[in-house]
Design a protein around this motif. Sequence first.
Motif, PDB file in Angstrom:
ATOM      1  N   GLU A 175       0.801  -1.217   0.000  1.00 42.70           N
ATOM      2  CA  GLU A 175       0.000   0.000   0.000  1.00 42.70           C
ATOM      3  C   GLU A 175       0.841   1.278   0.000  1.00 42.70           C
ATOM      4  N   ASN A 176       1.971   1.234   0.737  1.00 41.03           N
ATOM      5  CA  ASN A 176       2.769   2.448   0.900  1.00 41.03           C
ATOM      6  C   ASN A 176       3.785   2.650  -0.218  1.00 41.03           C
ATOM      7  N   PHE A 177       3.835   1.727  -1.172  1.00 45.03           N
ATOM      8  CA  PHE A 177       4.879   1.843  -2.177  1.00 45.03           C
ATOM      9  C   PHE A 177       4.336   2.227  -3.546  1.00 45.03           C
ATOM     10  N   VAL A 178       4.670   3.398  -4.005  1.00 44.03           N
ATOM     11  CA  VAL A 178       4.243   3.890  -5.314  1.00 44.03           C
ATOM     12  C   VAL A 178       5.497   4.426  -6.007  1.00 44.03           C
ATOM     13  N   ARG A 179       5.543   4.297  -7.327  1.00 45.82           N
ATOM     14  CA  ARG A 179       6.744   4.720  -8.044  1.00 45.82           C
ATOM     15  C   ARG A 179       6.667   6.186  -8.465  1.00 45.82           C
ATOM     16  N   CYS A 180       7.828   6.842  -8.543  1.00 48.31           N
ATOM     17  CA  CYS A 180       7.827   8.246  -8.940  1.00 48.31           C
ATOM     18  C   CYS A 180       8.312   8.410 -10.388  1.00 48.31           C
ATOM     19  N   ASP A 181       8.287   9.639 -10.920  1.00 51.40           N
ATOM     20  CA  ASP A 181       8.773   9.915 -12.270  1.00 51.40           C
ATOM     21  C   ASP A 181      10.297  10.073 -12.187  1.00 51.40           C
ATOM     22  N   PHE A 182      10.991   8.947 -12.371  1.00 53.00           N
ATOM     23  CA  PHE A 182      12.444   8.957 -12.184  1.00 53.00           C
ATOM     24  C   PHE A 182      13.160   9.785 -13.249  1.00 53.00           C
ATOM     25  N   GLN A 183      12.575   9.824 -14.433  1.00 53.19           N
ATOM     26  CA  GLN A 183      13.185  10.627 -15.505  1.00 53.19           C
ATOM     27  C   GLN A 183      13.187  12.110 -15.109  1.00 53.19           C
ATOM     28  N   GLY A 237      20.028   5.829   1.203  1.00 52.52           N
ATOM     29  CA  GLY A 237      18.578   5.780   1.284  1.00 52.52           C
ATOM     30  C   GLY A 237      18.186   5.204   2.636  1.00 52.52           C
ATOM     31  N   ILE A 238      17.115   5.744   3.200  1.00 59.31           N
ATOM     32  CA  ILE A 238      16.590   5.226   4.472  1.00 59.31           C
ATOM     33  C   ILE A 238      15.173   4.723   4.212  1.00 59.31           C
ATOM     34  N   GLU A 239      14.923   3.478   4.578  1.00 55.30           N
ATOM     35  CA  GLU A 239      13.627   2.861   4.275  1.00 55.30           C
ATOM     36  C   GLU A 239      13.191   2.015   5.480  1.00 55.30           C
ATOM     37  N   ILE A 240      11.914   2.135   5.817  1.00 52.36           N
ATOM     38  CA  ILE A 240      11.395   1.453   7.005  1.00 52.36           C
ATOM     39  C   ILE A 240      11.160  -0.040   6.759  1.00 52.36           C
ATOM     40  N   GLU A 241      10.873  -0.421   5.500  1.00 56.05           N
ATOM     41  CA  GLU A 241      10.551  -1.815   5.184  1.00 56.05           C
ATOM     42  C   GLU A 241      11.818  -2.562   4.772  1.00 56.05           C
ATOM     43  N   SER A 245      13.673   4.393  10.461  1.00 53.22           N
ATOM     44  CA  SER A 245      12.862   5.587  10.208  1.00 53.22           C
ATOM     45  C   SER A 245      13.784   6.784   9.990  1.00 53.22           C
ATOM     46  N   PHE A 246      13.471   7.586   8.955  1.00 51.30           N
ATOM     47  CA  PHE A 246      14.316   8.752   8.655  1.00 51.30           C
ATOM     48  C   PHE A 246      14.121   9.894   9.646  1.00 51.30           C
ATOM     49  N   ILE A 247      13.219   9.709  10.615  1.00 52.71           N
ATOM     50  CA  ILE A 247      12.952  10.797  11.561  1.00 52.71           C
ATOM     51  C   ILE A 247      13.958  10.707  12.723  1.00 52.71           C
ATOM     52  N   PRO A 248      14.838  11.705  12.826  1.00 57.05           N
ATOM     53  CA  PRO A 248      15.847  11.638  13.887  1.00 57.05           C
ATOM     54  C   PRO A 248      15.234  11.901  15.260  1.00 57.05           C
ATOM     55  N   GLU A 267      -0.905   9.557   7.483  1.00 52.13           N
ATOM     56  CA  GLU A 267      -1.277   8.136   7.482  1.00 52.13           C
ATOM     57  C   GLU A 267      -0.258   7.243   6.793  1.00 52.13           C
ATOM     58  N   HIS A 268       0.521   7.821   5.853  1.00 54.90           N
ATOM     59  CA  HIS A 268       1.359   6.983   5.003  1.00 54.90           C
ATOM     60  C   HIS A 268       2.840   7.042   5.340  1.00 54.90           C
ATOM     61  N   VAL A 269       3.167   7.673   6.454  1.00 52.75           N
ATOM     62  CA  VAL A 269       4.557   7.705   6.907  1.00 52.75           C
ATOM     63  C   VAL A 269       4.579   7.144   8.322  1.00 52.75           C
ATOM     64  N   GLU A 270       5.584   6.272   8.592  1.00 52.37           N
ATOM     65  CA  GLU A 270       5.802   5.846   9.976  1.00 52.37           C
ATOM     66  C   GLU A 270       6.388   7.049  10.699  1.00 52.37           C
TER      67      GLU A 270
HETATM   68  C1  LIG Z   1       5.845   6.671  -1.923  1.00 47.97           C
HETATM   69  S1  LIG Z   1       7.134   5.555  -1.447  1.00 47.97           S
HETATM   70  C2  LIG Z   1       8.506   6.296  -2.294  1.00 47.97           C
HETATM   71  C3  LIG Z   1       9.621   5.327  -2.595  1.00 47.97           C
HETATM   72  C4  LIG Z   1      10.800   5.949  -3.362  1.00 47.97           C
HETATM   73  N1  LIG Z   1      11.353   7.094  -2.673  1.00 47.97           N
HETATM   74  C5  LIG Z   1      10.395   6.358  -4.755  1.00 47.97           C
HETATM   75  O1  LIG Z   1      10.323   7.551  -5.020  1.00 47.97           O
HETATM   76  O2  LIG Z   1      10.154   5.481  -5.592  1.00 47.97           O
HETATM   77  C6  LIG Z   1       7.412   6.030   0.272  1.00 47.97           C
HETATM   78  C7  LIG Z   1       8.327   5.076   1.011  1.00 47.97           C
HETATM   79  O3  LIG Z   1       8.564   5.582   2.324  1.00 47.97           O
HETATM   80  C8  LIG Z   1       8.665   4.491   3.229  1.00 47.97           C
HETATM   81  N2  LIG Z   1       8.503   5.043   4.599  1.00 47.97           N
HETATM   82  C9  LIG Z   1       7.360   5.456   5.204  1.00 47.97           C
HETATM   83  N3  LIG Z   1       7.647   5.985   6.428  1.00 47.97           N
HETATM   84  C10 LIG Z   1       9.009   5.906   6.582  1.00 47.97           C
HETATM   85  C11 LIG Z   1       9.913   6.302   7.622  1.00 47.97           C
HETATM   86  N4  LIG Z   1       9.512   6.917   8.757  1.00 47.97           N
HETATM   87  N5  LIG Z   1      11.236   6.069   7.438  1.00 47.97           N
HETATM   88  C12 LIG Z   1      11.686   5.467   6.312  1.00 47.97           C
HETATM   89  N6  LIG Z   1      10.868   5.060   5.294  1.00 47.97           N
HETATM   90  C13 LIG Z   1       9.548   5.308   5.414  1.00 47.97           C
HETATM   91  C14 LIG Z   1       7.600   3.529   2.730  1.00 47.97           C
HETATM   92  O4  LIG Z   1       7.800   2.223   3.182  1.00 47.97           O
HETATM   93  C15 LIG Z   1       7.744   3.683   1.211  1.00 47.97           C
HETATM   94  O5  LIG Z   1       8.672   2.742   0.681  1.00 47.97           O
END
Ligand SMILES: C[S@@+](CC[C@H](N)C(=O)[O-])C[C@H]1O[C@@H](n2cnc3c(N)ncnc32)[C@H](O)[C@@H]1O
Length: 207
Positions: A44-52, A95-99, A123-126, A140-143
């Motif tokens: 649910e939380n993973f969507v791709r961005c416009d990398f170009q 890169g910092i990623e929760i999953e 979590s990227f939140i210090p 809702e979509h960020v830990e």
């Molecule tokens: C919309 S995706 C974007 C993924 C990538 N940056 C991209 O542009 O393709 C958001 C990502 O943030 C991760 N995320 C959510 N809360 C986070 C947190 N507190 N710390 C690190 N990663 C987190 C989710 O698991 C998800 O993979």
Amino acid sequence: MTLQSINIPDEIRELSLATDAADLIDRATKRIEAFMLERDSVTENFVRCDFQLLDQSLSWIQQNHLLTGNRFCELGSGFGVAALLASLRGMESVGIEIESYLVEQASDLADAVDLPAEFYCGSFIPRGISDIVDLGSDVEHVETHEDDVYEEIGLDMDDFDLFFAFPWPGEEHFFEAVFQAGAADNSLLITYRGRDGMHLIRKSSHQ
Ligand SMILES: C[S@@+](CC[C@H](N)C(=O)[O-])C[C@H]1O[C@@H](n2cnc3c(N)ncnc32)[C@H](O)[C@@H]1O
């Protein structure tokens, strides 16, 4: 301390991509699509961005000498494509990623394309951001919990010069608040806003 908007011109969409960046995007896109197809449950939380568009924006930022240094951090890195594109441009990139399963995917991709970007699970939140509970109350979509991942990286949030994030629509303010609280003066945050493209801000001590 204010956040200053920097307008990225629409013409950047005409910038041509370097072959290695186009190859990386192509390879990443195929992996992401295969990964999504393989998984039974929707991530649910993973969507791709416009990398170009992101690579064109990085090009524009570098060409206009907007960076104060060479360190890049992708906040919520997913497959890590932004961190890898920055690494391709010679930036010291993490890169910092929760999953954890996404950290594995990003690290595998970095190995496959032989780039030195590093991916960390957490979590990227210090720690120590005041009002973080209030700031995250409508998110809702960020830990929203704080973490020690910057210790593992060996750098503080204010050691980075450019951050990238792809917030869920309506949750941009949360990333900006964390950036404003934790990043260095004059550092940059670029966010992808779907149809509205890329949005660039600088943390500034000028009013
Ligand atoms: C919309 S995706 C974007 C993924 C990538 N940056 C991209 O542009 O393709 C958001 C990502 O943030 C991760 N995320 C959510 N809360 C986070 C947190 N507190 N710390 C690190 N990663 C987190 C989710 O698991 C998800 O993979």
